[in-house]
Design an enzyme around this catalytic site. Structure first.
Site, mmCIF file in Angstrom:
data_model
loop_
_atom_site.group_PDB
_atom_site.id
_atom_site.type_symbol
_atom_site.label_atom_id
_atom_site.label_comp_id
_atom_site.label_asym_id
_atom_site.label_seq_id
_atom_site.Cartn_x
_atom_site.Cartn_y
_atom_site.Cartn_z
ATOM 1 N N GLU A 144 0.848 -1.190 0.000
ATOM 2 C CA GLU A 144 0.000 0.000 0.000
ATOM 3 C C GLU A 144 0.887 1.244 0.000
ATOM 4 O O GLU A 144 1.864 1.318 0.757
ATOM 5 C CB GLU A 144 -0.899 0.021 1.230
ATOM 6 N N ASP A 189 -3.416 -6.626 11.146
ATOM 7 C CA ASP A 189 -4.310 -5.923 10.230
ATOM 8 C C ASP A 189 -4.576 -6.713 8.954
ATOM 9 O O ASP A 189 -5.720 -6.783 8.492
ATOM 10 C CB ASP A 189 -3.720 -4.550 9.881
ATOM 11 N N HIS A 198 -6.256 -11.662 5.843
ATOM 12 C CA HIS A 198 -6.222 -11.660 4.379
ATOM 13 C C HIS A 198 -5.189 -12.632 3.808
ATOM 14 O O HIS A 198 -5.509 -13.491 2.981
ATOM 15 C CB HIS A 198 -5.898 -10.261 3.855
ATOM 16 N N LYS A 205 2.799 -0.486 4.627
ATOM 17 C CA LYS A 205 2.344 0.857 4.291
ATOM 18 C C LYS A 205 3.513 1.662 3.741
ATOM 19 O O LYS A 205 4.680 1.351 3.991
ATOM 20 C CB LYS A 205 1.789 1.554 5.535
#
Length: 460
Positions: A205, A224, A229, A315
């Protein structure tokens, strides 16, 4: 519960960010296709009139869709009712009892700390008969809290009544994995330790955590996106063929994969934190929360023994990209091939985002006798049609009693077990510059194996 169909949809947290961006637009699409057939009751703490709520919903849908149709929204608006009240407000549950008839689907788009509270109040109000309850991730913050949530819910619900929503499982290329694998002999024959040298799964991301600092600092990348996922994705990639078409058959094969994965060695988990993270509002001073993680796993079964599996997520990386990449073993260096040592290993890439697609990368000799990659690509949207959004698919399935694309508690607990050592004994998070692919230690993790591959982007 394939013979179960919802008589009403009750959404807790209807004024929240998730509802505005995902849930309400998904309901609009279902209404547009004539697939929404029950009343929708939204609840939240905000004191809104019915007209005010309708206007809030209109703004959310108009912002999210590019073909807004007033007639479609009018049908949706007539279907929706708004009830104001907090999760512990007895009057809210009395109001719900006055409106509900049969087979409600309760969708809790709420903080996980409220899951058991809401379910307990529904039970006290006599509202759990012939219902289903859908919970948004995360499902606990570690193994102990996941087990405690399961215990609390099991006091008033059968586990078959509980749907664990992980929107990642509703993405089109994720749902296609089992069909690509088992309906295509040419792929099925390559899908094991005899052919595969390594598996890499990337979720990158570009965004930072600005605006979500307080939330993210309590979670980190492992909780997260990896625990849910990426491990769910790995299970689909690695499982054997289900013996039948039922949900139980699919879950049994995925659970076999989870149980075959040893708990991660903390030394095989690289944690990173982008420079500037600690200056984000809401982040604790001196925080060691990871905004990047890379880890090495193995699957101790006949199909995958000896094949290293590398996961990474973060991130502030250079691109937004999520993919599964299989790197195959090199061919033997036969003498008739010119410069045989330069032949690259074949690769298979399943791109989840952006632009879901499939690629098979081979090697070919060009006119100058140089080895060049030969890429065989296909776009899912071009060849299979425009997919539904994950929430359209998951809401439609939940309303119809189809739980094939939902997580379940046994798998959740296994995934927490796999990550438990890395969460219990976290190494210091290494700094990395925004716009890079994480700390250099992540490259050390794959030393001796195929290097990290740059994600396949739409233009590459």
């Amino acid at each position: 519960m394939a013979d179960w169909n919802a008589g009403a949809l009750v959404i807790f947290g209807i004024t929240g960010d998730l509802a505005a961006k995902m849930t309400l637009p998904a309901l609009y699409r279902l209404e547009q296709r004539g697939e929404l057939r029950c009343p929708v009751i939204g609840t939240a703490t905000a004191s809104l009139s019915q007209d005010e709520f309708t206007e809030l919903a209109r703004r959310s849908v108009e912002k999210a869709v590019d073909d807004f149709d007033e007639a479609v929204f009018a049908r949706l608006a007539r279907r929706m009712t708004y009830l104001s009240g907090g999760a512990t407000d007895p009057e809210l549950y009395q109001a719900l009892a006055a409106q509900l008839t049969a087979r409600p689907l309760y969708y809790l788009a709420l903080p996980p700390s409220l899951f058991a509270t809401v379910v307990d109040h529904l039970a006290a109000a006599g509202l759990l008969a012939d219902c289903r309850v859908a919970l948004e991730k995360p499902f606990g913050s570690d193994l102990a809290s996941a087990q405690e949530l399961r215990r609390r819910l099991s006091e008033v619900l059968d586990e078959k009544q509980v749907l664990l929503v992980d929107h990642f499982l509703g993405k089109e290329p994720v749902t296609e994995i089992e069909y690509l694998r088992f309906a295509n002999h040419v792929l099925a024959e390559l899908w094991d330790r005899d052919s595969v040298a390594a598996i890499q799964i990337t979720m990158a991301e570009k965004l930072d955590v600005a605006g979500r600092g307080r939330f993210y600092d309590q979670v980190g990348a492992l909780r997260d996106v990896v625990q849910n996922h990426l491990l769910q994705l790995l299970a689909l990639v690695a499982m054997d063929a289900p013996v039948g078409p039922s949900v139980a058959d699919l879950r049994a094969k995925k659970l076999e994969v989870f149980r075959a994965i040893p708990a991660v060695d903390p030394g095989d988990c690289v944690r990173g934190q982008y420079e500037g993270y600690q200056g984000v509002h809401g982040v604790a001073a001196g925080s060691n929360t990871e905004t990047y993680v890379a880890l090495k796993l193995s699957i101790d079964n006949w199909r995958w023994a000896g094949v290293p599996i590398f996961l990474r997520a973060g991130k502030c990386l250079p691109e937004n990209a999520t993919e599964v990449r299989m790197i195959f073993k090199r061919p033997p260096p036969l003498r008739f091939l010119p410069d045989a040592a330069e032949v690259e290993a074949n690769q298979l890439v399943l791109r989840i985002s952006p632009d879901p697609a499939f690629r098979l990368r081979l090697s070919g000799l060009d006119s100058t006798q140089q080895w060049r990659p030969v890429r065989l690509d296909t776009s899912f949207e071009r060849d299979l049609g425009k997919p539904r959004s994950p929430y359209e698919r998951l809401l439609a399935d939940a309303l119809e009693g189809d739980d094939r694309l939902f997580a379940w508690q046994d798998a959740v607990e296994e995934s927490w077990r796999i990550l438990r050592p890395a969460l219990a004994y976290p190494r210091p998070a290494r700094l990395y510059a925004p716009g890079t692919w994480g700390p250099s230690a992540a490259d050390d993790l794959v030393d001796g194996y195929p290097a990290w591959q740059l994600p396949w982007l739409s233009a590459s």
